[in-house]
Design a protein around this motif. Structure first.
Motif, PDB file in Angstrom:
ATOM      1  N   MET A  92      -9.858  -7.400   4.839  1.00 55.78           N
ATOM      2  CA  MET A  92      -9.175  -6.357   5.892  1.00 55.78           C
ATOM      3  C   MET A  92     -10.496  -6.060   6.810  1.00 55.78           C
ATOM      4  SD  MET A  92      -7.214  -3.737   3.420  1.00 55.78           S
ATOM      5  CE  MET A  92      -8.623  -3.227   2.417  1.00 55.78           C
ATOM      6  N   ARG A 128       0.738  -0.999   0.035  1.00 51.34           N
ATOM      7  CA  ARG A 128      -0.034  -0.125  -0.022  1.00 51.34           C
ATOM      8  C   ARG A 128       0.872   1.230   0.036  1.00 51.34           C
ATOM      9  NH1 ARG A 128      -2.672  -0.590   5.811  1.00 51.34           N
ATOM     10  NH2 ARG A 128      -0.666   0.124   7.316  1.00 51.34           N
ATOM     11  N   LEU A 157     -10.864  -1.890  10.047  1.00 54.79           N
ATOM     12  CA  LEU A 157     -10.085  -0.976   9.393  1.00 54.79           C
ATOM     13  C   LEU A 157      -9.910   0.475  10.113  1.00 54.79           C
ATOM     14  CD1 LEU A 157     -11.477  -1.577   5.933  1.00 54.79           C
ATOM     15  CD2 LEU A 157      -9.221  -1.341   6.321  1.00 54.79           C
ATOM     16  N   TYR A 215      -3.912   0.474  -2.624  1.00 55.84           N
ATOM     17  CA  TYR A 215      -3.267  -1.032  -2.425  1.00 55.84           C
ATOM     18  C   TYR A 215      -2.849  -1.521  -3.806  1.00 55.84           C
ATOM     19  CZ  TYR A 215      -4.426  -0.757   2.594  1.00 55.84           C
ATOM     20  OH  TYR A 215      -4.675  -0.421   3.944  1.00 55.84           O
ATOM     21  N   SER A 274       1.207  -3.570  11.815  1.00 58.67           N
ATOM     22  CA  SER A 274       0.132  -2.728  11.970  1.00 58.67           C
ATOM     23  C   SER A 274      -1.300  -3.427  11.680  1.00 58.67           C
ATOM     24  CB  SER A 274       0.394  -1.353  11.301  1.00 58.67           C
ATOM     25  OG  SER A 274       0.267  -1.333  10.118  1.00 58.67           O
ATOM     26  N   VAL A 275      -0.899  -4.296  10.684  1.00 62.86           N
ATOM     27  CA  VAL A 275      -2.380  -5.222  10.168  1.00 62.86           C
ATOM     28  C   VAL A 275      -2.399  -6.377  10.856  1.00 62.86           C
ATOM     29  CG1 VAL A 275      -1.989  -3.888   8.247  1.00 62.86           C
ATOM     30  CG2 VAL A 275      -1.395  -6.381   8.298  1.00 62.86           C
ATOM     31  N   VAL A 331       2.394  -5.073   2.941  1.00 65.64           N
ATOM     32  CA  VAL A 331       1.414  -5.147   3.840  1.00 65.64           C
ATOM     33  C   VAL A 331       1.104  -6.727   4.120  1.00 65.64           C
ATOM     34  CG1 VAL A 331      -1.150  -4.973   4.398  1.00 65.64           C
ATOM     35  CG2 VAL A 331      -0.039  -2.987   3.079  1.00 65.64           C
ATOM     36  N   ASP A 367      -5.097   2.931   7.704  1.00 61.44           N
ATOM     37  CA  ASP A 367      -5.190   2.235   6.526  1.00 61.44           C
ATOM     38  C   ASP A 367      -5.528   2.612   5.235  1.00 61.44           C
ATOM     39  OD1 ASP A 367      -6.612  -0.172   8.805  1.00 61.44           O
ATOM     40  OD2 ASP A 367      -4.770  -0.208   8.414  1.00 61.44           O
TER      41      ASP A 367
END
Length: 114
Positions: free
Chosen positions: A81, A37, A84, A92, A61-62, A47, A88
């Motif tokens: 995802m 991203r 969210l 992407y 972070s994800v 990501v 974010d």
């Protein structure tokens, strides 16, 4: 077009989106390395990726919110995802590698409002 990314959109914080990256032509879903991203004003960053040893890597972070998966029958890689957050937000991109070339999809924009 050999990599077609789709599924982006505008969503409120806490919502969900599922991105799709469809491969075609000389690229198969097995060549898709993962999702990257690019947030506004920032560099493109990974990501979620499939590693060369068969594992999956997520950026910190994800973790726990995003899930990458591959459906070889549909020649498609997904990025689910959930939960969210505004951070974010970004475009992407999916990436495929067919040695010695690297291919990028056109990107799909995700905007998360607070």
């Amino acid at each position: 077009v050999q990599l077609q990314a789709s599924g982006g959109g505008l969503v409120q914080a806490g919502g969900s989106l599922r991105l799709s990256c469809a491969a075609s032509g000389t690229i198969s879903s097995r060549n898709i390395e993962g999702w990257y991203r690019q947030a506004p004003g920032k560099q493109r960053e990974p990501v979620a990726t499939f590693t060369s040893i068969g594992t999956i890597w997520y950026t910190d972070s994800v973790k726990g919110r995003f899930t990458i998966s591959r459906d070889n029958a549909k020649n498609t890689v997904y990025l689910q995802m959930n939960w969210l957050k505004p951070e974010d937000t970004g475009v992407y991109y999916c990436n495929a590698k067919v040695w010695p070339l690297s291919y990028w999809g056109q990107g799909t924009e995700v905007t998360v409002s607070s």
